[in-house]
Design a protein around this motif. Structure first.
Motif, PDB file in Angstrom:
ATOM      1  N   TRP A  70       0.858  -1.157   0.106  1.00 50.14           N
ATOM      2  CA  TRP A  70       0.012   0.174   0.062  1.00 50.14           C
ATOM      3  C   TRP A  70       0.902   1.344  -0.020  1.00 50.14           C
ATOM      4  O   TRP A  70       0.466   2.195  -0.790  1.00 50.14           O
ATOM      5  N   LEU A  71       1.949   1.357   0.800  1.00 49.50           N
ATOM      6  CA  LEU A  71       2.851   2.426   0.689  1.00 49.50           C
ATOM      7  C   LEU A  71       3.398   2.788  -0.671  1.00 49.50           C
ATOM      8  O   LEU A  71       3.469   3.897  -1.173  1.00 49.50           O
ATOM      9  N   VAL A  72       3.926   1.513  -1.291  1.00 50.27           N
ATOM     10  CA  VAL A  72       4.261   1.720  -2.756  1.00 50.27           C
ATOM     11  C   VAL A  72       3.439   2.159  -3.645  1.00 50.27           C
ATOM     12  O   VAL A  72       3.425   3.231  -4.345  1.00 50.27           O
ATOM     13  N   VAL A  73       2.234   1.832  -3.686  1.00 48.14           N
ATOM     14  CA  VAL A  73       1.113   2.193  -4.507  1.00 48.14           C
ATOM     15  C   VAL A  73       0.630   3.656  -4.230  1.00 48.14           C
ATOM     16  O   VAL A  73       0.131   4.350  -5.329  1.00 48.14           O
ATOM     17  N   LEU A  78       0.519   9.380  -5.670  1.00 46.07           N
ATOM     18  CA  LEU A  78       0.740  10.594  -5.429  1.00 46.07           C
ATOM     19  C   LEU A  78       1.771  11.375  -6.587  1.00 46.07           C
ATOM     20  O   LEU A  78       1.513  12.687  -6.886  1.00 46.07           O
ATOM     21  N   VAL A  79       2.674  10.621  -6.988  1.00 47.99           N
ATOM     22  CA  VAL A  79       3.840  11.164  -7.874  1.00 47.99           C
ATOM     23  C   VAL A  79       3.144  11.287  -9.193  1.00 47.99           C
ATOM     24  O   VAL A  79       3.524  12.303  -9.715  1.00 47.99           O
ATOM     25  N   ARG A 165       8.735  -0.562  -8.931  1.00 45.96           N
ATOM     26  CA  ARG A 165       8.369  -1.473  -7.816  1.00 45.96           C
ATOM     27  C   ARG A 165       6.783  -1.832  -7.673  1.00 45.96           C
ATOM     28  O   ARG A 165       6.751  -3.092  -7.282  1.00 45.96           O
ATOM     29  N   THR A 166       6.002  -0.804  -8.098  1.00 45.46           N
ATOM     30  CA  THR A 166       4.601  -1.232  -8.036  1.00 45.46           C
ATOM     31  C   THR A 166       4.367  -2.522  -9.131  1.00 45.46           C
ATOM     32  O   THR A 166       3.551  -3.330  -8.815  1.00 45.46           O
ATOM     33  N   GLY A 167       5.078  -2.424 -10.275  1.00 47.97           N
ATOM     34  CA  GLY A 167       4.808  -3.689 -11.179  1.00 47.97           C
ATOM     35  C   GLY A 167       5.267  -5.073 -10.502  1.00 47.97           C
ATOM     36  O   GLY A 167       4.722  -6.276 -10.879  1.00 47.97           O
ATOM     37  N   VAL A 178      -5.031   1.174  -8.962  1.00 49.19           N
ATOM     38  CA  VAL A 178      -5.091   1.734  -7.828  1.00 49.19           C
ATOM     39  C   VAL A 178      -4.381   3.319  -7.763  1.00 49.19           C
ATOM     40  O   VAL A 178      -4.890   4.111  -7.335  1.00 49.19           O
ATOM     41  N   ALA A 179      -3.182   3.213  -8.343  1.00 47.84           N
ATOM     42  CA  ALA A 179      -2.508   4.590  -8.216  1.00 47.84           C
ATOM     43  C   ALA A 179      -3.224   5.465  -9.017  1.00 47.84           C
ATOM     44  O   ALA A 179      -3.282   6.713  -8.583  1.00 47.84           O
TER      45      ALA A 179
END
Length: 289
Positions: A70-73, A78-79, A165-167, A178-179
């Motif tokens: 969740w932190l990564v996504v 946000l980015v 990282r998300t991938g 989700v992002a």
């Protein structure tokens, strides 16, 4: 069966190149609307389109996710939102070619820092030369336009790392879906507040949806898939085509003609991209976290 599947797999390099063309033509289409609506409205519409389409396709599984997932996504979202918003703010103030040239400072810096081979540094240097040459074109710069372009470049560098990282943490395009929701929520207070009246025009909504498909759904999906097999430094070098693609989109959509210096710049970044493509063919998919 495994051999057949691998033979049908699209090269990650071609996915990136297709995404580059899509995002720049989408940006050119979006700029044609800036006399009628704010860049924030167009960015919000493209993000909404991206979120709706990707959620419908992916239907991401939310249960069983770790705190790290969740932190990564969320960081990715946000980015993603800030990157889109800031580059469109720059487009509204300076020419697209100049904005993309300045934005490229972010990923180019990442490529230099991530390179471990002299050959890669040569391609980065050639791409940098092309970016510098492409920046020598008519058009006034404003401090605000430069600031927003550089901000977008910093977000772009972070996007490259977070997308990879998300991938690895989220299956398929689940993480991207989700992002996109996170990015949409980030801009919703502005779009539905101060600029809500601009969403009453059906034509604007349709064009905004088209921009969303061209500038969000297609390129981000291509890039997310490609980054599973391309290292961030190689991806950054391929992104050297962005200024040239922006100039091409400006010519086709906005009627901006290319000068000799711009053509020379495009030749530089094309050669750099070919070199990066040859280098990128040796990379393998990184192990998941």
């Amino acid at each position: 069966m495994a051999g057949r599947d691998s033979s049908l797999r699209v090269s990650p390099v071609w996915l990136v190149l297709f995404g580059i063309l899509s995002v720049q033509f989408g940006a050119a289409v979006a700029k044609t609307l800036f006399d009628e609506v704010t860049p924030t409205t167009i960015v919000w519409l493209r993000l909404v389109t991206s979120a709706v389409v990707l959620l419908a396709i992916a239907r991401p599984a939310m249960r069983g996710r770790t705190r790290g997932d969740w932190l990564v996504v969320v960081a990715f979202g946000l980015v993603l939102g800030l990157m889109n918003w800031s580059i469109y703010q720059s487009f509204a103030r300076i020419p697209i070619g100049l904005a993309v040239t300045l934005e490229f400072v972010g990923p180019l810096t990442l490529a230099v820092l991530g390179s471990h081979r002299l050959r890669d540094l040569v391609w980065v240097g050639l791409a940098g030369l092309g970016v510098v040459l492409l920046g020598v074109q008519p058009g006034d710069l404003t401090w605000a336009g430069v600031f927003f372009a550089l901000l977008a470049g910093a977000c772009w560098a972070a996007y490259i790392l977070l997308s990879a990282r998300t991938g690895r943490r989220w299956q398929g395009v689940d993480g991207l879906a989700v992002a996109s929701v996170v990015a949409t929520l980030l801009l919703t207070p502005l779009a539905m507040g101060r600029y809500a009246d601009q969403l009453a025009d059906g034509r604007i909504l349709l064009i905004g949806a088209l921009v969303g498909l061209l500038s969000s759904v297609i390129p981000y999906t291509c890039e997310l898939i490609a980054l599973r097999t391309l290292e961030p430094a190689v991806f950054s070098i391929l992104m050297s085509l962005e200024p040239a693609a922006a100039a091409l989109a400006g010519l086709v959509v906005l009627g901006e003609r290319l000068g000799l210096v711009q053509l020379l710049a495009m030749a530089c970044v094309v050669v750099a991209s070919v070199g990066a493509t040859r280098a990128g063919s040796t990379f393998t998919e990184p192990a998941p976290d």
